[in-house]
Design a protein around this motif. Structure first.
Motif, PDB file in Angstrom:
ATOM      1  N   ILE A  75      29.259  39.384  62.674  1.00  0.00           N
ATOM      2  CA  ILE A  75      28.082  38.597  62.296  1.00  0.00           C
ATOM      3  C   ILE A  75      27.650  39.051  60.909  1.00  0.00           C
ATOM      4  CG2 ILE A  75      25.766  37.847  62.951  1.00  0.00           C
ATOM      5  CD1 ILE A  75      26.371  38.899  65.787  1.00  0.00           C
ATOM      6  N   CYS A  76      27.458  38.084  60.013  1.00  0.00           N
ATOM      7  CA  CYS A  76      27.043  38.426  58.656  1.00  0.00           C
ATOM      8  C   CYS A  76      25.767  37.673  58.318  1.00  0.00           C
ATOM      9  CB  CYS A  76      28.137  38.074  57.655  1.00  0.00           C
ATOM     10  SG  CYS A  76      27.750  38.608  55.988  1.00  0.00           S
ATOM     11  N   SER A  77      24.786  38.387  57.806  1.00  0.00           N
ATOM     12  CA  SER A  77      23.551  37.752  57.353  1.00  0.00           C
ATOM     13  C   SER A  77      23.513  37.837  55.836  1.00  0.00           C
ATOM     14  CB  SER A  77      22.340  38.475  57.943  1.00  0.00           C
ATOM     15  OG  SER A  77      22.141  39.711  57.274  1.00  0.00           O
ATOM     16  N   GLU A  78      22.420  37.379  55.240  1.00  0.00           N
ATOM     17  CA  GLU A  78      22.344  37.409  53.777  1.00  0.00           C
ATOM     18  C   GLU A  78      22.119  38.826  53.240  1.00  0.00           C
ATOM     19  OE1 GLU A  78      19.213  34.716  52.867  1.00  0.00           O
ATOM     20  OE2 GLU A  78      17.650  36.005  53.683  1.00  0.00           O
ATOM     21  N   LYS A  79      21.944  39.798  54.133  1.00  0.00           N
ATOM     22  CA  LYS A  79      21.717  41.177  53.708  1.00  0.00           C
ATOM     23  C   LYS A  79      22.781  42.152  54.218  1.00  0.00           C
ATOM     24  CE  LYS A  79      17.826  41.070  51.412  1.00  0.00           C
ATOM     25  NZ  LYS A  79      17.755  41.576  50.044  1.00  0.00           N
ATOM     26  N   GLN A  80      23.271  41.933  55.419  1.00  0.00           N
ATOM     27  CA  GLN A  80      24.172  42.920  56.001  1.00  0.00           C
ATOM     28  C   GLN A  80      25.181  42.272  56.929  1.00  0.00           C
ATOM     29  OE1 GLN A  80      21.406  44.349  59.776  1.00  0.00           O
ATOM     30  NE2 GLN A  80      21.847  45.816  58.195  1.00  0.00           N
TER      31      GLN A  80
ATOM     32  N   LEU B 247      19.854  41.253  62.936  1.00  0.00           N
ATOM     33  CA  LEU B 247      20.333  41.692  61.622  1.00  0.00           C
ATOM     34  C   LEU B 247      19.194  41.548  60.629  1.00  0.00           C
ATOM     35  CD1 LEU B 247      22.966  40.127  63.049  1.00  0.00           C
ATOM     36  CD2 LEU B 247      24.003  40.716  60.856  1.00  0.00           C
ATOM     37  N   LYS B 248      19.386  42.104  59.442  1.00  0.00           N
ATOM     38  CA  LYS B 248      18.416  41.911  58.372  1.00  0.00           C
ATOM     39  C   LYS B 248      18.769  40.626  57.637  1.00  0.00           C
ATOM     40  CE  LYS B 248      18.728  46.009  56.322  1.00  0.00           C
ATOM     41  NZ  LYS B 248      18.515  47.080  55.344  1.00  0.00           N
ATOM     42  N   GLY B 249      17.796  39.757  57.427  1.00  0.00           N
ATOM     43  CA  GLY B 249      18.035  38.540  56.652  1.00  0.00           C
ATOM     44  C   GLY B 249      18.596  37.415  57.501  1.00  0.00           C
TER      45      GLY B 249
ATOM     46  N   LEU C 137      12.152  33.448  56.485  1.00  0.00           N
ATOM     47  CA  LEU C 137      11.238  34.555  56.226  1.00  0.00           C
ATOM     48  C   LEU C 137      11.934  35.888  56.307  1.00  0.00           C
ATOM     49  CD1 LEU C 137       8.095  33.496  58.220  1.00  0.00           C
ATOM     50  CD2 LEU C 137       8.507  33.318  55.801  1.00  0.00           C
ATOM     51  N   PRO C 138      11.625  36.778  55.378  1.00  0.00           N
ATOM     52  CA  PRO C 138      12.194  38.112  55.447  1.00  0.00           C
ATOM     53  C   PRO C 138      11.525  38.901  56.557  1.00  0.00           C
ATOM     54  CG  PRO C 138      10.652  37.938  53.647  1.00  0.00           C
ATOM     55  CD  PRO C 138      10.736  36.598  54.264  1.00  0.00           C
ATOM     56  N   VAL C 139      12.181  39.972  56.935  1.00  0.00           N
ATOM     57  CA  VAL C 139      11.683  40.725  58.070  1.00  0.00           C
ATOM     58  C   VAL C 139      10.481  41.557  57.698  1.00  0.00           C
ATOM     59  CG1 VAL C 139      12.294  42.549  59.646  1.00  0.00           C
ATOM     60  CG2 VAL C 139      13.924  40.773  59.123  1.00  0.00           C
TER      61      VAL C 139
ATOM     62  N   GLU D  43       8.842  45.258  63.028  1.00  0.00           N
ATOM     63  CA  GLU D  43      10.153  45.586  62.443  1.00  0.00           C
ATOM     64  C   GLU D  43      11.201  45.464  63.528  1.00  0.00           C
ATOM     65  OE1 GLU D  43      12.472  49.042  60.027  1.00  0.00           O
ATOM     66  OE2 GLU D  43      10.300  49.126  60.218  1.00  0.00           O
ATOM     67  N   LEU D  44      12.322  44.874  63.148  1.00  0.00           N
ATOM     68  CA  LEU D  44      13.350  44.618  64.150  1.00  0.00           C
ATOM     69  C   LEU D  44      14.180  45.859  64.375  1.00  0.00           C
ATOM     70  CD1 LEU D  44      14.628  41.179  62.936  1.00  0.00           C
ATOM     71  CD2 LEU D  44      12.782  41.709  64.484  1.00  0.00           C
TER      72      LEU D  44
END
Length: 1157
Positions: free
Chosen positions: A923-928, A863-865, A772-774, A702-703
């Protein structure tokens, strides 16, 4: 430890605390940060945007109506309406007058009829409902609807200046509807009364209705089986009946009303005279050939529609569609124009849906004088000029050729430099076609003026055939400026050669997958589906030159593999050893595999080796191609960024990252994603042997949110730690400076194979999509977001980490940096962010000769995603744009000092040293989304945007002199967040992503604007700015303008001759309730519309909608009460007058004797 847990709690919140130092400190991603330090920037920056600045509304739809079904024209207002299979109506007038409206039912539009010069339109839909649209407002609304319950509508006819609409049905009956009240008359023409009693079969559905031009009291009814009935409306009986043994498709009158023409299913045209209805006095099969026996003409394909139009000074025109002979199977759809003895066949590119002849007069009983034919095709609209003998077509002013080749990607730039539009137009105008009619486009109704908000806007579309189109999108219009064909840099594929060559896609090998444009420097970059990148420079001069090309080998390895070329991923101990090996790599290797052998080091396409003539405009400067590696094709490019000031282009895929110096034409970096981490790889990855097992242990740790530097056991060469790598994200395609350059969706490139051409190799699709998801839980939640194409199931899950976002920026690469320096930010599909330092030679001369150094900074953020986009704000919260080189013509004849010197705009704040020398990284990811303070790398703010879905697109944009993060989610929500505090400002459920096309083409830009492809042929623009929603009314065109109806020529004479009293009176007397009675209530149901009040439909969802509807209902009630009051007053006045008159009479005769009267 407590602080760490507190951070985790905050991380899970959907929104960060709006104020207070403690919240900011708690949200810090770096456990060592103090609340005070983290909270300081929050106190400094005054955010001006609030939720009041945002509102979602559609602005305008461009392009060709998708799946058209019906066509109508108002000859006085000169506006055109097109109905579609999806229930949409597009109304077109002069350029700028372009309105889109939609039936809520979504039922296909069968027929459209204008109330000529009344500002209204009747639509008949496949759900057997009639609708009356009010066009006297900028956004048309439905005034009334009438739903038929027991019969299916097949044909409608509204005579000119009549308020009674004839409606034919599938059962063969004809009903009459009052247009004003939208109530059915009791007058019905039943099919069994219309045909002869002796007829044993049903005549079929009504296919035609029209009143006689000579006598409005007579109605011509055409039935499908070939029966035509001339019905006398006054006496309620058939005057005559005509029979033909072929099915009827359409009927057309001669203007004198003595003859009519029918088109039939055997390709024949029959001309009938009312005086002798027993048989047609003329029968022709225009495209039929006489058979060998010399008697009978062969039958042809059905003539679907015919129009018979007369001219005062020449022969009549007979125009029809269809009717071609069966012997030529491959003949294209055609429109035939018969004028006298001349027959002209106009071949069309697409099937004909409908056509209309445009005439000078709206009166059916005058010489029609046709001047043009509007032809609606399945994928085009053309208008033919009938006034010239060669029948040229008019040049179409509407942007209906967006879909000339399918759109594969889009970019949108609002508020770009004002000189760009005229410059692009000047180079694009030279490509204009010749041979159009010299007359003005005849559909020129309505009125449109530029609104108050005008600023330059440019839309760029990439297409499946490799073409790129630049459009002027200013002031909600769309006009093509310039077209670039990227396929011209490659050799043409020979037919049948595809299988033997290195192609990785079966069709459309030149499809544009990503675009990056820097409006200031005019550098344009394209990534194609066949794993290549082309860098273009803009020039006003033609040039004849060879195209420079490089080949790059991007290979994903987890351990050392013995390969024929061990130097493919070279170590960088110092600059001197770095450059030669890279030049080696970039040279085109001649190890092309023989037949049957493994393909290696060959690109998918071959660049033209000879000098190429390049016209003014965008000229190819460099082509970079990924090559096959050990029999495996190159993976598609998933991210792209260019910087003109640095002279660098970076791109990545699911294997790794490449950085190329396009000034020196050398490859600086080509390496697998894992090597970019050096010793900072946060994942435990197991080694694999070459090309045997592709399985990895799914042990993804887990990150944590903090920058990690975990020394892991690496099975890699000892030099790999020093390699500078940059991970590009499959979804982010451009250097997304929040202002203009939006990064392409991460998801769109990596996860969505179905929207792209099919791949020969299953692995190509898989690699392109992998993100891949985390955690495994996330994987379950996002079954939609992670859906793979079916081919992927056969591939073991690799822990390949795609590069999904790239961004060149002046930034702080490391924690201890005291000043900004050139950097490349890299985001990956696993949510990792890496920063690479760029060491550029100082001075112009050295930049051309000395090597650029790329080195990893060691900074890793998480980040997540998958990472979607980056942006930088200065310490005052203002958006900082990446540096750029001011444009200069590369082929200018002037070789003075002026042209040689590069002029760079660095954009970094000049007083950064005095202002606390820090900046914010968004920074924006697909989740947060996260905002970091640099150089401390403290996470100041974090916002979990979505748990159950994922973002398709995120862009940092400017709005009202401020900046915000705009996001589009796969569940259809559009969201905006403030910067830097990431407060939610807008969350609107706009539209669900029902189609890959929306996911692939959605993009935001400045000034609160966005767009996406709503259908394969149409582009929908929308705004999320309250200010633009408010001013939209002024920007839209008027569909209705006051125009005097032309006077009738022979109207008075004809009326006198045939004894017809006033037209309205006559029909009112026949069809009104007093004479005809009421229609059966079960036959049709009246549905009141929105009352024509604009804006009701936009507010229909919530309380505002309910209030508005209630207000309208009250208004209507008040209006009815007012009318009742007036009628009562009128009756009282009438009664009083009668009483007074009676009293006077009584007084007059009171004293008179009976004999005195």
């Amino acid at each position: 430890m407590k602080k760490f847990n507190f951070r985790k709690v905050l991380d899970g919140l959907t929104a960060s605390s709006p104020g207070g130092g403690g919240g900011a400190g708690g949200g810090s991603a770096h456990p060592g940060a103090t609340a005070g330090a983290a909270g300081t920037p929050r106190e400094e920056i005054q955010e001006t945007l609030t939720s009041d600045y945002f509102q979602i509304c559609k602005t305008v739809r461009h392009g060709f109506p998708y799946l058209p079904t019906a066509l109508a024209f108002d000859p006085v207002q000169k506006i055109l309406a097109i109905g579609t299979r999806t229930g949409a109506i597009r109304i077109l007038g002069r350029p700028g007058v372009d309105c889109y409206c939609q039936h809520e039912s979504g039922a296909a539009v069968l027929q459209l009829q204008f109330l000529i010069n009344e500002g209204a339109l009747v639509s008949a839909c496949a759900d057997d409902t009639l609708h009356l649209w009010n066009l006297r407002q900028k956004r048309p609304a439905i005034l009334h609807s009438l739903k038929f319950n027991r019969e299916r509508i097949t044909y409608c006819h509204l005579p000119f200046q009549s308020k009674w609409l004839y409606v034919g049905t599938e059962r063969g009956n004809t009903h009459i509807v009052n247009i004003e009240s939208f109530i059915l008359s009791g007058y019905v023409i039943m099919w069994n009364k219309a045909i002869e009693l002796s007829t044993k079969t049903h005549p079929g559905p009504v296919v035609h209705l029209s009143d006689s031009p000579r006598d409005e009291g007579k109605l011509l009814i055409g039935y499908e089986n070939g029966t035509v009935v001339f019905w006398d409306l006054r006496s309620k009986r058939a005057d005559l009946r005509a029979y033909y043994d072929e099915a009827i498709h359409s009927v057309a009158w001669h203007h004198e009303g003595k003859q009519f023409m029918c088109s039939h299913s055997d390709g024949s045209l029959t001309l009938w005279n009312l005086k002798s209805p027993n048989r047609p006095f003329q029968t022709t099969i225009p495209h039929g050939k006489i058979q060998r026996d010399g008697k009978k003409t062969e039958s042809c394909k059905p003539i679907l529609k015919v129009e018979y139009k007369t001219c005062k000074n020449s022969e009549p025109f007979v125009i029809f569609s269809g009717g071609l002979s069966y012997d030529k199977a491959c003949r294209r759809p055609s429109l035939t124009i018969m004028h006298g003895k001349a027959i002209t066949v106009l071949e069309m590119d697409h099937p004909i849906v409908d056509f209309l002849t445009l005439c000078e007069t709206p009166y059916p009983n005058e010489f029609q004088e046709p001047y043009a034919v509007a032809v609606l095709l399945e994928k085009d609209l053309i208008v033919v000029d009938l006034t010239q003998s060669n029948f040229p077509i008019f040049e179409n002013p509407y942007p209906i050729d967006i879909h000339e080749s399918p759109v594969t990607c889009t970019e949108y730039f609002a508020d770009c430099p004002p000189d760009l539009i005229p410059v692009l137009y000047s180079v694009g105008a030279k490509h204009k076609k010749q041979g159009y009619s010299n007359k003005e486009w005849p559909v020129n109704g309505g009125a449109w003026n530029l609104g108050a908000q005008t600023y330059p806007e440019i839309i760029i579309t990439g297409h499946a055939d490799g073409s790129v189109k630049f459009w002027d999108a200013s002031a909600i219009t769309l006009q093509m400026l310039y077209k670039l064909k990227t396929s011209k840099v490659f050799e043409k594929q020979k037919v049948g050669e595809g299988k033997a060559t290195a192609e990785i896609v079966e069709e459309d090998p030149f499809a544009v997958q990503m675009m990056y444009w820097c409006p200031e420097s005019r550098i344009f970059c394209v990534a194609g589906v066949s794993a290549y990148v082309i860098v273009y420079k803009f020039s006003k001069h033609e040039v004849n030159t060879e195209i420079a090309s490089l080949e790059v080998r991007l290979q994903y390895e987890v351990e050392d593999i013995i390969t024929p070329e061990p130097e493919v991923i070279p170590p960088f101990p110092d600059a001197s050893s770095q450059l030669p090996s890279l030049k080696n790599l970039s040279g085109s290797t001649n190890t092309v595999a023989c037949e049957g052998m493994m393909k290696d080091s060959i690109p998918c396409l071959s660049v033209k080796a000879r000098p190429v003539r390049m016209p003014p405009g965008y000229q190819a400067d460099l082509v970079i191609q990924l090559v096959w590696v050990d029999g495996e094709p190159p993976q598609q490019i998933t991210s792209l960024a260019v910087n003109s000031a640095y002279g660098l282009v970076a791109f990545g895929n699911c294997n790794g990252l490449a950085v190329v110096d396009f000034m020196q034409k050398t490859v600086l970096l080509s390496m697998g994603t894992l090597d970019l981490y050096g010793s900072s790889d946060p994942y435990q990855r197991q080694p694999r042997s070459p090309r045997k097992s592709k399985q990895f242990a799914a042990g993804l740790t887990e990150l944590s949110d903090s920058p990690v530097s975990l020394e892991l056991e690496r099975c890699k060469s000892p030099t790999s730690d020093h390699v500078n790598g940059h991970c590009t994200s499959p979804t982010s395609q451009s250097c997304s400076s929040g202002k203009r350059l939006s990064s392409a969706d991460v998801t769109k490139a990596n996860r969505r194979g179905p929207g792209r051409p099919p791949f020969r190799k299953a692995q190509s699709a898989a690699c392109m999509e992998i993100s891949l998801p985390v955690t495994t839980e996330e994987n379950r939640e996002n079954s939609f977001s992670r859906s793979r194409s079916s081919s992927v199931s056969s591939i073991d899950r690799d822990s390949k980490e795609a590069i999904t976002a790239l961004y060149f920026m002046e930034s702080f690469a490391r924690k201890n940096d005291s000043a900004v320096s050139p950097c490349l930010w890299v985001g990956t599909g696993l949510g990792m962010v890496l920063i690479l330092s760029l060491n550029l030679p100082a001075g112009d001369e050295l930049r051309q000769t000395e090597p650029v150094m790329v080195s990893p900074s060691g900074t890793v953020l998480t980040l997540k995603g998958a990472v979607l986009t980056f942006a930088c704000l200065d310490c005052m919260g203002t958006l900082t744009h990446p540096p750029y080189e001011v444009w200069r013509d590369p082929n200018s004849a002037d070789d003075g000092e002026k042209t040689r010197k590069r002029k760079l705009v660095m954009h970094s704040p000049s007083s950064s040293q005095d202002m606390g020398d820090h900046q914010f990284a968004v920074i924006c990811s697909e989740k947060q989304a996260k905002v970091f303070s640099l150089p401390s790398q403290t996470c100041l703010y974090v916002h979990n945007i979505t748990e159950t879905s994922f973002l398709l697109r995120a862009d940092v944009v400017t709005l009202c002199n401020s900046v915000c993060l705009a996001c589009f989610c796969a569940n259809g929500h559009i969201m905006t967040l403030s910067l830097p505090s990431l407060r939610p400002l807008l969350d609107a459920n706009y539209l669900p992503v029902t189609d890959m096309r929306i996911a692939r083409t959605f993009c935001f830009t400045n000034k609160g604007q966005a767009l996406y492809l709503s259908s394969p042929t149409e582009m929908q623009r929308l705004t999320y700015s309250q200010e633009m929603c408010d001013s939209l009314q002024d920007m839209l065109g008027d569909l209705f303008t006051p125009v005097e109806t032309p006077e009738a020529q022979n109207r008075g004479f004809l009326k006198g001759l045939f004894g017809g009293s006033g037209q309205a009176f006559d029909r009112e007397e026949l069809f009104g309730e007093a004479t005809a009675g009421k229609a059966s209530r079960s036959l049709a149901q009246h549905i009141p519309g929105a009352g024509g009040i604009e804006g009701v439909r936009g507010a229909a969802g919530g309380v505002i909608g309910d209030l508005t509807r209630a207000r309208i209902a009250l208004d209507e009630r008040g209006q009815k009460l007012g009318e009742l009051d007036e009628k009562t007053a009128s009756m009282m006045a009438s009664a009083e007058a009668f009483s007074k008159h009676a009293h006077e009479v009584m007084l007059k005769y009171k004293d008179k004797k009976w004999y005195q009267f």
